[in-house]
Design a protein around this motif. Structure first.
Motif, mmCIF file in Angstrom:
data_model
loop_
_atom_site.group_PDB
_atom_site.id
_atom_site.type_symbol
_atom_site.label_atom_id
_atom_site.label_comp_id
_atom_site.label_asym_id
_atom_site.label_seq_id
_atom_site.Cartn_x
_atom_site.Cartn_y
_atom_site.Cartn_z
ATOM 1 N N ALA A 1 0.834 -1.201 0.000
ATOM 2 C CA ALA A 1 0.000 0.000 0.000
ATOM 3 C C ALA A 1 0.867 1.249 0.000
ATOM 4 N N GLY A 2 0.448 2.221 -0.766
ATOM 5 C CA GLY A 2 1.156 3.487 -0.797
ATOM 6 C C GLY A 2 2.343 3.536 -1.740
ATOM 7 N N LEU A 3 2.526 2.511 -2.573
ATOM 8 C CA LEU A 3 3.624 2.556 -3.542
ATOM 9 C C LEU A 3 3.422 3.732 -4.493
ATOM 10 N N ASP A 4 4.500 4.416 -4.806
ATOM 11 C CA ASP A 4 4.421 5.474 -5.809
ATOM 12 C C ASP A 4 4.413 4.836 -7.195
ATOM 13 N N TYR A 5 4.281 5.653 -8.244
ATOM 14 C CA TYR A 5 4.170 5.093 -9.588
ATOM 15 C C TYR A 5 5.408 4.288 -9.990
ATOM 16 N N PRO A 6 6.620 4.780 -9.730
ATOM 17 C CA PRO A 6 7.788 3.937 -10.038
ATOM 18 C C PRO A 6 7.742 2.599 -9.295
ATOM 19 N N GLY A 7 7.260 2.611 -8.069
ATOM 20 C CA GLY A 7 7.140 1.374 -7.304
ATOM 21 C C GLY A 7 6.155 0.406 -7.929
ATOM 22 N N LEU A 8 5.036 0.940 -8.439
ATOM 23 C CA LEU A 8 4.050 0.088 -9.118
ATOM 24 C C LEU A 8 4.660 -0.550 -10.363
ATOM 25 N N LEU A 9 5.446 0.226 -11.110
ATOM 26 C CA LEU A 9 6.072 -0.312 -12.319
ATOM 27 C C LEU A 9 7.108 -1.385 -11.983
ATOM 28 N N LYS A 10 7.908 -1.146 -10.953
ATOM 29 C CA LYS A 10 8.903 -2.143 -10.542
ATOM 30 C C LYS A 10 8.216 -3.430 -10.081
ATOM 31 N N LEU A 11 7.126 -3.285 -9.331
ATOM 32 C CA LEU A 11 6.375 -4.446 -8.865
ATOM 33 C C LEU A 11 5.791 -5.217 -10.053
ATOM 34 N N SER A 12 5.349 -4.495 -11.070
ATOM 35 C CA SER A 12 4.780 -5.165 -12.240
ATOM 36 C C SER A 12 5.839 -6.020 -12.937
ATOM 37 N N ALA A 13 7.050 -5.518 -13.054
ATOM 38 C CA ALA A 13 8.128 -6.306 -13.674
ATOM 39 C C ALA A 13 8.426 -7.548 -12.842
ATOM 40 N N GLU A 14 8.439 -7.398 -11.519
ATOM 41 C CA GLU A 14 8.679 -8.547 -10.646
ATOM 42 C C GLU A 14 7.587 -9.602 -10.830
ATOM 43 N N ARG A 15 6.336 -9.156 -10.859
ATOM 44 C CA ARG A 15 5.221 -10.106 -10.986
ATOM 45 C C ARG A 15 5.160 -10.739 -12.372
ATOM 46 N N LEU A 16 5.659 -10.041 -13.373
ATOM 47 C CA LEU A 16 5.755 -10.632 -14.714
ATOM 48 C C LEU A 16 6.975 -11.539 -14.837
ATOM 49 N N GLN A 17 7.820 -11.530 -13.806
ATOM 50 C CA GLN A 17 9.036 -12.329 -13.743
ATOM 51 C C GLN A 17 9.975 -12.017 -14.910
ATOM 52 N N THR A 18 10.161 -10.717 -15.120
ATOM 53 C CA THR A 18 11.061 -10.273 -16.179
ATOM 54 C C THR A 18 11.665 -8.929 -15.786
ATOM 55 N N THR A 19 12.463 -8.387 -16.667
ATOM 56 C CA THR A 19 13.098 -7.101 -16.424
ATOM 57 C C THR A 19 12.373 -6.012 -17.217
ATOM 58 N N PRO A 20 12.453 -4.762 -16.769
ATOM 59 C CA PRO A 20 11.770 -3.671 -17.476
ATOM 60 C C PRO A 20 12.105 -3.591 -18.965
ATOM 61 N N ASP A 21 13.331 -3.901 -19.344
ATOM 62 C CA ASP A 21 13.702 -3.789 -20.756
ATOM 63 C C ASP A 21 12.991 -4.814 -21.644
ATOM 64 N N GLN A 22 12.295 -5.769 -21.044
ATOM 65 C CA GLN A 22 11.534 -6.767 -21.790
ATOM 66 C C GLN A 22 10.033 -6.436 -21.835
ATOM 67 N N ILE A 23 9.664 -5.283 -21.282
ATOM 68 C CA ILE A 23 8.250 -4.903 -21.174
ATOM 69 C C ILE A 23 7.965 -3.673 -22.029
ATOM 70 N N HIS A 24 6.862 -3.730 -22.763
ATOM 71 C CA HIS A 24 6.366 -2.556 -23.491
ATOM 72 C C HIS A 24 5.310 -1.885 -22.624
ATOM 73 N N PHE A 25 5.587 -0.666 -22.232
ATOM 74 C CA PHE A 25 4.676 0.104 -21.397
ATOM 75 C C PHE A 25 3.853 1.003 -22.320
ATOM 76 N N VAL A 26 2.537 0.840 -22.287
ATOM 77 C CA VAL A 26 1.632 1.532 -23.199
ATOM 78 C C VAL A 26 0.830 2.560 -22.422
ATOM 79 N N GLU A 27 0.868 3.803 -22.871
ATOM 80 C CA GLU A 27 0.233 4.898 -22.116
ATOM 81 C C GLU A 27 0.116 6.107 -23.018
ATOM 82 N N ARG A 28 -0.661 7.093 -22.569
ATOM 83 C CA ARG A 28 -0.711 8.354 -23.295
ATOM 84 C C ARG A 28 -0.307 9.545 -22.416
ATOM 85 N N LYS A 29 -0.149 9.329 -21.125
ATOM 86 C CA LYS A 29 0.246 10.416 -20.225
ATOM 87 C C LYS A 29 1.772 10.567 -20.230
#
Length: 97
Positions: free
Chosen positions: A38-66
């Motif tokens: 609880a209370g993770l900032d946005y970078p924390g949410l992104l890091k957690l997502s990579a951990e849960r996907l069991q990969t590194t950020p460089d293997q993830i395509h982040f899709v957004e418009r902001k």
């Protein structure tokens, strides 16, 4: 995977409308995280997502418009797809799929 810092009602609406739980295996929804996260900032949410996907950020395509979210993802090493710069989703993903 899906990362969202949206309010619970927004997430519930999109989950129901697009059946996201059937389409996406890993969810990191800030408003639904257990107490330990609880209370993770946005970078924390992104890091957690990579951990849960069991990969590194460089293997993830982040899709957004902001821009602020795209900049954050890029600074963490994610590949980014800026939806504000493309006329439709097919074009946005044409270089990826």
């Amino acid at each position: 995977g899906l990362v969202s810092d949206a309010a619970p009602d927004w997430v519930a609406h999109w989950r129901k409308t697009y059946k996201l739980d059937e389409l996406i295996q890993v969810h990191v929804i800030g408003s639904e995280l257990e107490e330990e996260y609880a209370g993770l900032d946005y970078p924390g949410l992104l890091k957690l997502s990579a951990e849960r996907l069991q990969t590194t950020p460089d293997q993830i395509h982040f899709v957004e418009r902001k821009p602020v979210h795209l900049e954050t993802a890029c600074s963490l090493g994610f590949k980014t797809i800026d939806l504000s710069q493309t006329p439709d989703l097919k074009t946005a993903f044409s270089g990826v799929l």
